[in-house]
Design a protein around this motif. Structure first.
Motif, PDB file in Angstrom:
ATOM      1  N   GLU A 163       0.832  -1.200   0.000  1.00 37.74           N
ATOM      2  CA  GLU A 163       0.000   0.000   0.000  1.00 37.74           C
ATOM      3  C   GLU A 163       0.870   1.255   0.000  1.00 37.74           C
ATOM      4  N   PRO A 164       0.366   2.370  -0.579  1.00 39.38           N
ATOM      5  CA  PRO A 164       1.133   3.623  -0.529  1.00 39.38           C
ATOM      6  C   PRO A 164       1.443   4.017   0.910  1.00 39.38           C
ATOM      7  N   LYS A 165       2.671   4.488   1.145  1.00 38.74           N
ATOM      8  CA  LYS A 165       3.093   4.819   2.508  1.00 38.74           C
ATOM      9  C   LYS A 165       3.736   6.202   2.604  1.00 38.74           C
ATOM     10  N   HIS A 166       4.548   6.588   1.622  1.00 32.65           N
ATOM     11  CA  HIS A 166       5.254   7.866   1.651  1.00 32.65           C
ATOM     12  C   HIS A 166       4.903   8.661   0.393  1.00 32.65           C
ATOM     13  N   THR A 167       4.980   9.988   0.516  1.00 27.68           N
ATOM     14  CA  THR A 167       4.700  10.865  -0.620  1.00 27.68           C
ATOM     15  C   THR A 167       5.946  11.675  -0.960  1.00 27.68           C
ATOM     16  N   ALA A 168       6.343  11.611  -2.224  1.00 33.81           N
ATOM     17  CA  ALA A 168       7.476  12.402  -2.713  1.00 33.81           C
ATOM     18  C   ALA A 168       6.962  13.413  -3.737  1.00 33.81           C
TER      19      ALA A 168
END
Length: 545
Positions: free
Chosen positions: A484-489
């Motif tokens: 699942e998505p965890k971090h945003t860049a």
């Protein structure tokens, strides 16, 4: 209004034109006064020095009684290393069990030290300022009692004994020393009578730096100096236990306050939270500490799992008290871990939070606050309802009979409601930033300038800036286990190309559809595969268009 905080509040409206200008803004925002030379003076020291010097020269049995957190255990280790360095071995230490004895001194432990261990002098560290009963018992038994503590003084519980507490110092800058800090002051003076090597002083200073950072005392000029010198001392130290801890935490060529506060400190505290903090003392005085250091790491991993479960359950409990000014939450929770969980809940709901575990008719726990609300003053206002309490403005510990839970919840909310009537803004989630950051200053030199100001922490917070930029693209990094998505860049347009802003453990899907945004960021260096670059950490953001 950002996505996380209701209010963004600038500390300065100045826009820096250079890195030196930016540095001045940051220091002015914190009203920081640098200390060139630490000088506590003789305030409250002489009586303690006379008693301890006499005890050492007469070979009296000395008992060291310390709290079970980093501040307390490092104070105790400081004493042990000092006494060993001067060849004094008629000493024992005592760390109370968090679960069976709780915070602070207790009479049974004092009786044990006097009657079974034959203590003739008891020295407390990071505890004792409310031990009036225990101090009176010592006096009646003819045993000297010296209290070294840094917690708030409660006049009705103040012990009648020799007291060394920085809160009594006439200069405000010295009033915020932690327990290990005041221990260091005392040992330095004692070292005039009983000299020790510079190598031992270096190692003790490393402990002071660790305690100052981990106890989250305000990093005013005095504490900033101690923390800075302590981090340097830790890096220089050749003592096996300190080198082993750095290795266990994968700390290599560089070390800063984040390594101490988020990697070393939690390992030390985890032992006292889950087991018995005496194991920490043993690790620091053992000739071969490897196994105990490894055990610290295992305790810390176990602590993380317990903490996650408590936080999840606390979120469900908090929903029941949606209209309360404070959160007073209990459960079948580990009393050694609720303090960290309370910090998470206080930040999530932006309300002063008390969390406790129930066991055998008694409740024990920790309180964490929000800026502007003093949790210890709140407990003092309803003090007759607690069995025991103590702490600082931002955090405290307490215990009470389980049947008083509804009464205390109601009393604390009444107290908070009175404050809300005059200071409602306390309950609005807010974040302060230093100033607007021009994009042309967002380069590696910015990280160099900020690095020179370290260490950062409570009272000398890591600088934060706002910047506005067009968004080039957004990427989500996925959890390796769940997918699942965890971090945003977020990659933004920059005068010299592009720059990435990272939001760790946060997924901001709306950024994919945002053309221009304002961000609050912190800045540091990042070295990867031999290349060092500017790292911008996202704190909050809002859409511009």
């Amino acid at each position: 209004m950002g996505k996380k905080f209701q209010l963004w509040q600038p500390r300065s409206t100045d826009c820096p034109e250079s890195f030196s200008h930016l540095a001045n803004i940051v220091k002015d925002n914190r009203k920081f006064e640098e200390i060139v030379q630490l000088n506590y003076g003789d305030h409250g020291l002489q009586d303690a020095l006379d008693s301890i010097t006499r005890a050492i020269k007469e070979n009296k049995r000395i008992a060291l009684y310390a709290d079970y957190d980093v501040d307390g255990t490092m104070s105790c280790v400081s004493w042990i290393w000092f006494l060993k360095a001067i060849g004094y071995d008629n000493v024992l230490h005592y760390i109370p069990c968090r679960f069976e004895e709780g915070y602070g001194l207790n009479l049974d432990a004092v009786k044990h030290l006097i009657h079974e261990e034959k203590a003739e002098l008891i020295i407390t560290m990071d505890t004792g300022i409310t031990a009036n009963v225990e101090a009176a018992y010592c006096r009646n038994q003819g045993v000297e009692f010296i209290c070294t503590d840094h917690h708030k003084i409660q006049q009705d519980k103040m012990p009648d004994c020799v007291i060394l507490n920085p809160k009594l110092h006439p200069e405000e800058a010295y009033q915020e020393l932690c327990g290990c800090g005041i221990t260091f002051v005392l040992l330095r003076q004692l070292g005039r009578e009983f000299p020790i090597s510079s190598l031992v002083w270096n190692d003790i200073l490393a402990l002071v730096g660790m305690a100052t950072i981990c106890d989250v005392v305000p990093l005013n000029g005095v504490n900033h100096k101690l923390a800075n010198l302590g981090v340097q001392a830790l890096f220089r130290s050749q003592r096996p236990v300190l080198k082993e801890i750095l290795r266990a935490c994968s700390i290599g060529d560089q070390i800063d306050e984040k390594d101490v506060g988020f990697r070393i400190g939690p390992r030390i505290n985890a032992v006292g939270r889950l087991k018995h903090a005496d194991l920490v003392i043993q690790a620091f005085i053992d000739e071969n500490p490897g196994d105990l250091i490894k055990y610290m790491g295992q305790c810390n991993e176990e602590r993380k799992l317990i903490q996650a479960k408590i936080v999840e359950e606390a979120h469900h409990e908090a929903q029941k008290y949606d209209n309360d000014r404070v959160l007073f939450l209990g459960g079948d929770w580990h009393s050694g871990v609720v303090g960290i969980a309370a910090s998470k809940i206080a930040e999530a709901y932006w309300r002063p939070t008390w969390m406790f575990g129930r066991k055998d008719g008694m409740c024990k726990g920790s309180a964490r606050s929000i800026p502007g609300f003093d949790v210890t003053l709140a407990m003092q206002a309803v003090g007759e309802l607690f069995a025991k309490f103590g702490g600082h403005a931002a955090a405290g510990g307490f215990s009470f009979p389980e049947e008083r839970e509804p009464e205390i919840r109601m009393a604390l909310n009444r107290y908070a409601e009175d404050i809300y009537e005059s200071l409602p803004d306390i309950w609005q989630s807010k974040i302060h930033y230093d100033c607007e950051l021009p994009l042309d200053l967002a380069n590696l030199k910015l990280a160099d300038e900020l690095s020179n100001m370290k260490p950062f922490g409570h009272g000398f917070e890591e600088p934060k800036f706002t910047l506005q930029a067009d968004i080039r693209n957004v990427v989500f990094y996925r959890d390796k286990i769940t997918g699942e998505p965890k971090h945003t860049a977020v990659t933004i347009h920059h005068p010299f190309g592009s720059q990435k802003i990272m939001f760790f453990n946060e997924v901001h899907e709306e950024l994919e559809f945002t053309k221009t945004a304002r961000f609050i960021v912190s800045a540091s260096k990042n070295t990867f595969r031999g290349t060092t670059s500017l790292s911008l950490m996202g704190v909050d953001w809002e859409s511009v268009c």
